[in-house]
Design an enzyme around this catalytic site. Structure first.
Site, PDB file in Angstrom:
ATOM      1  N   TYR A  85      35.392  51.341  39.929  1.00 21.19           N
ATOM      2  CA  TYR A  85      36.462  50.713  40.689  1.00 21.19           C
ATOM      3  C   TYR A  85      37.198  51.631  41.642  1.00 21.19           C
ATOM      4  O   TYR A  85      37.212  51.424  42.844  1.00 21.19           O
ATOM      5  CB  TYR A  85      37.462  50.053  39.736  1.00 21.19           C
ATOM      6  N   PRO A 139      36.765  39.131  41.521  1.00 19.34           N
ATOM      7  CA  PRO A 139      36.237  37.788  41.277  1.00 19.34           C
ATOM      8  C   PRO A 139      37.286  36.711  41.554  1.00 19.34           C
ATOM      9  O   PRO A 139      38.489  36.953  41.479  1.00 19.34           O
ATOM     10  CB  PRO A 139      35.883  37.801  39.782  1.00 19.34           C
ATOM     11  N   HIS A 182      39.827  43.710  39.990  1.00 19.80           N
ATOM     12  CA  HIS A 182      39.011  43.897  38.796  1.00 19.80           C
ATOM     13  C   HIS A 182      39.305  45.153  37.967  1.00 19.80           C
ATOM     14  O   HIS A 182      38.936  45.227  36.800  1.00 19.80           O
ATOM     15  CB  HIS A 182      37.535  43.915  39.226  1.00 19.80           C
ATOM     16  N   SER A 193      26.973  36.921  35.020  1.00 15.14           N
ATOM     17  CA  SER A 193      27.990  36.988  33.975  1.00 15.14           C
ATOM     18  C   SER A 193      28.264  35.594  33.438  1.00 15.14           C
ATOM     19  O   SER A 193      28.418  34.648  34.205  1.00 15.14           O
ATOM     20  CB  SER A 193      29.278  37.574  34.563  1.00 15.14           C
TER      21      SER A 193
END
Length: 639
Positions: free
Chosen positions: A111, A124, A347, A563
């Site tokens: 990240y 997301p 995220h 996912s």
């Protein structure tokens, strides 16, 4: 390792040293801490086991010749007293000294050091069911109820009364819940950081509301510390709405959509001005953000959900709602005038499941009838956040707009509601629903491209203290045998051949289930390999050939990044692909239908989200037909 992959591989981690800065950390009362201290530490898997499993994982995705070459490198790496053992010992030392040997590394590599925009590439979105309001009154009333629901959940976090979650009878790490409110990502020149104001001496009591690109600070607690009621919040939202009717403002929020280095430069320009700095700090400190969006152009029902998914991920571009965001904020709830709603989240602090648990709570809460009528005490006017726009900042905004609009044009996203059956069907067949869906995805990809690809499915490591994710590699030797047999002309139209295909399907789903179990117990290969690679960098030794090998690059090039994010709410999460020629696939299996969101890039001629959706639908139906047209074998398989 390729950045976007790491960002995916990095869909991950919790509290690190120095990177995630707790502000004036106060002691958390006992319950949460006692629970966390009872959790086991993430193990470092045995070296030989990981290397054997790595070779096995490569078999379906590289040629025999490449595999033989890689086996030579693995044999060299695993020699007694060799480089592998040295790095393994380093990892084991690190594991003894830290709360979690992976979490800081993961947060950074996946990240904070990742330089592509968080929009599409990392953050997301979630599409919630369409609400039945159609006007501004309905929009504000729903937003008020939603805010009250989030504050209700926040009370459980603050009082530590949040029920501990379990997976397979084991308690899970609850740390991520303590990272998602009152937190924000801060851009930096080489790497970003995350600030969390929840644990300070004076925790924030306001949220940020954005309307027509204008930001407001809204206090959501009254002077006695109790949260405002829906009625009170509604009145405050109306005041905000009425003082931000004009849309001619500079969309300052669009700066947060840029490449992280460009945004870091612009951020430093922006906060030189005292007014701007105060406004930015107010956004960063706020508990969460609510974006009151303008309606998007009307579209037909079949593409409506896909259009909403795009709104949640990027806001539709500079002409629409992308300026109505602050993408560095951990949680942004989006409510549009036409009834579409959802959220987008940054995220770094958390994976999907805690976000979805919060959503499930809010959705249930918004259905409750309102019991109390609030006393109509006059409330102060919400504070409008002012920004002084210099020519330099105006220029930064223009550049961010251009880059964002290219990104928006490039993202191909498709939401598919597969309504023929849901998770109940594979359960009746004693097959894990997740494994069933993953095998259908393998079949769809194989039919489209005539080969299988490295496939990433995230597995939770929350059984361990500060655990984030590891990778379930869904493309296996067994899945390849199944997809090859499925359309093999010599295996058609014959009962015994069908029986053979069913056996291969069952074997493939069982292999997937076994890999999943292995991953959630901390025994998968991806984070262990990453750990050894990072250990080599830290030890300043030359990079082992194993990590410079083409096969490693192929294994880490996830054309399918997937996912499963199950929710009680009939929603779906969505995210962008992690490689330029790949797909992002997220799904929520309900009892009798499955929500899918698929993404690809228009700039890649070989990929197409609607085409994948079509092939996936067919693969799911063909797999069901295969099971239904084959007599059940005596043996009932465990799932």
């Amino acid at each position: 390792m390729h950045g976007a992959m790491l960002a995916f591989i990095a869909r991950s981690m919790a509290k690190p040293s120095g990177w995630l800065k707790p502000v004036a950390l106060g002691k958390l009362p006992g319950r949460y801490l006692a629970h966390q201290e009872g959790l086991p530490h993430l193990p470092v898997p045995p070296l030989q086991q990981t290397l054997d499993r790595y070779l096995l994982a490569l078999q379906p995705i590289i040629s025999e010749e490449e595999w033989t070459h890689t086996k030579g490198l693995v044999d060299e790496f695993r020699k007694p007293g060799g480089v592998g053992e040295r790095l393994q010992k380093g990892l084991e030392r690190r594991a003894r000294k830290t709360e979690n040997w992976l979490s800081d590394w993961w947060l950074k590599t996946a990240y904070l050091e990742y330089r592509l925009p968080v929009v599409v590439h990392s953050s997301p979105g979630v599409v919630l069911p369409k609400q039945d309001f159609l006007d501004q009154q309905g929009q504000l009333r729903f937003a008020a109820k939603l805010i009250e629901g989030i504050l209700d959940f926040k009370t459980m976090i603050d009082n530590e009364t949040l029920p501990v979650e379990y997976l397979g009878g084991k308690p899970l790490c609850m740390n991520q819940y303590y990272q998602i409110l009152s937190s924000c990502r801060i851009p930096g020149q080489k790497h970003d950081s995350v600030v969390n104001y929840a644990k300070g001496k004076k925790p924030p009591s306001h949220i940020t509301v954005v309307h027509n690109f204008q930001f407001f600070e809204l206090d959501v607690y009254s002077s006695d510390g109790s949260p405002l009621t829906t009625d009170q919040i509604f009145i405050q939202l109306e005041k905000i709405w009425n003082t931000s009717l004009q849309t001619n403002k500079e969309p300052i929020g669009i700066l947060t959509t840029n490449h992280r280095n460009s945004w870091a430069k612009a951020y430093n320009h922006l906060i030189k001005d005292k007014t701007n700095k105060e406004s930015v700090r107010s956004i960063e400190k706020s508990i969460f953000t609510v974006c009151l969006d303008s309606p998007i152009p009307r579209v037909s029902d079949d593409i409506y959900k896909s259009r909403v998914a795009a709104q949640m991920l990027h806001g539709g571009g500079s002409r629409w709602n992308s300026g109505n965001r602050w993408f560095d904020k951990t949680l942004q709830f989006i409510v549009a005038e036409d009834g579409s709603c959802g959220l987008v989240y940054e995220h770094a602090p958390s994976e999907g499941p805690p976000i979805v648990a919060l959503l499930d709570h809010i959705v249930e809460y918004t259905k409750k009838p309102q019991l109390v009528r609030s006393p109509m005490i006059p409330l102060p006017m919400p504070k409008k956040l002012r920004f002084n726009i210099t020519p330099e900042i105006k220029n930064d905004i223009e550049k961010a707009k251009q880059n964002l609009n290219i990104m928006v044009q490039d993202l191909d996203i498709k939401v598919m509601v597969f309504h023929h059956f849901g998770k109940n069907f594979p359960k009746l067949e004693k097959i894990s629903p997740d494994a069933f869906i993953q095998m259908a995805l393998q079949l769809a990809y194989y039919r489209m491209y005539g080969q299988v690809c490295a496939t990433y499915e995230s597995a939770s490591l929350r059984m361990f203290r500060l655990g984030r994710t590891d990778t379930i590699r869904s493309a296996s030797v067994d899945s390849l045998k199944f997809v090859q047999a499925m359309d093999n002309p010599s295996k058609q139209l014959c009962k015994s051949k069908n029986q053979e295909k069913v056996e291969l399907l069952r074997r493939a789903t069982q292999a997937h289930r076994a890999y999943t179990d292995m991953a959630i117990k901390g025994n998968a290969i991806d984070r262990h390999l990453l750990g050894m690679k990072l250990q080599a960098i830290e030890d300043l030794v030359s990079m082992p050939e194993l990590f410079m090998d083409t096969a490693y690059a192929v294994a880490m090039h996830f054309n399918l990044s997937t996912s499963q994010v199950p929710a009680k709410t009939d929603c779906v999460m969505c995210f962008g692909p992690v490689v330029p020629d790949g797909y992002g696939v997220c799904y929520n299996p309900m009892d009798d239908h499955i929500n899918f969101a698929m993404s690809a890039y228009n700039s890649c001629a070989e990929t197409n989200a609607a085409r994948l959706a079509h092939y996936l639908e067919k693969a799911l139906l063909d797999t069901r037909l295969l099971l239904q047209s084959t007599p059940k074998s005596k043996l009932l398989h465990r799932w």
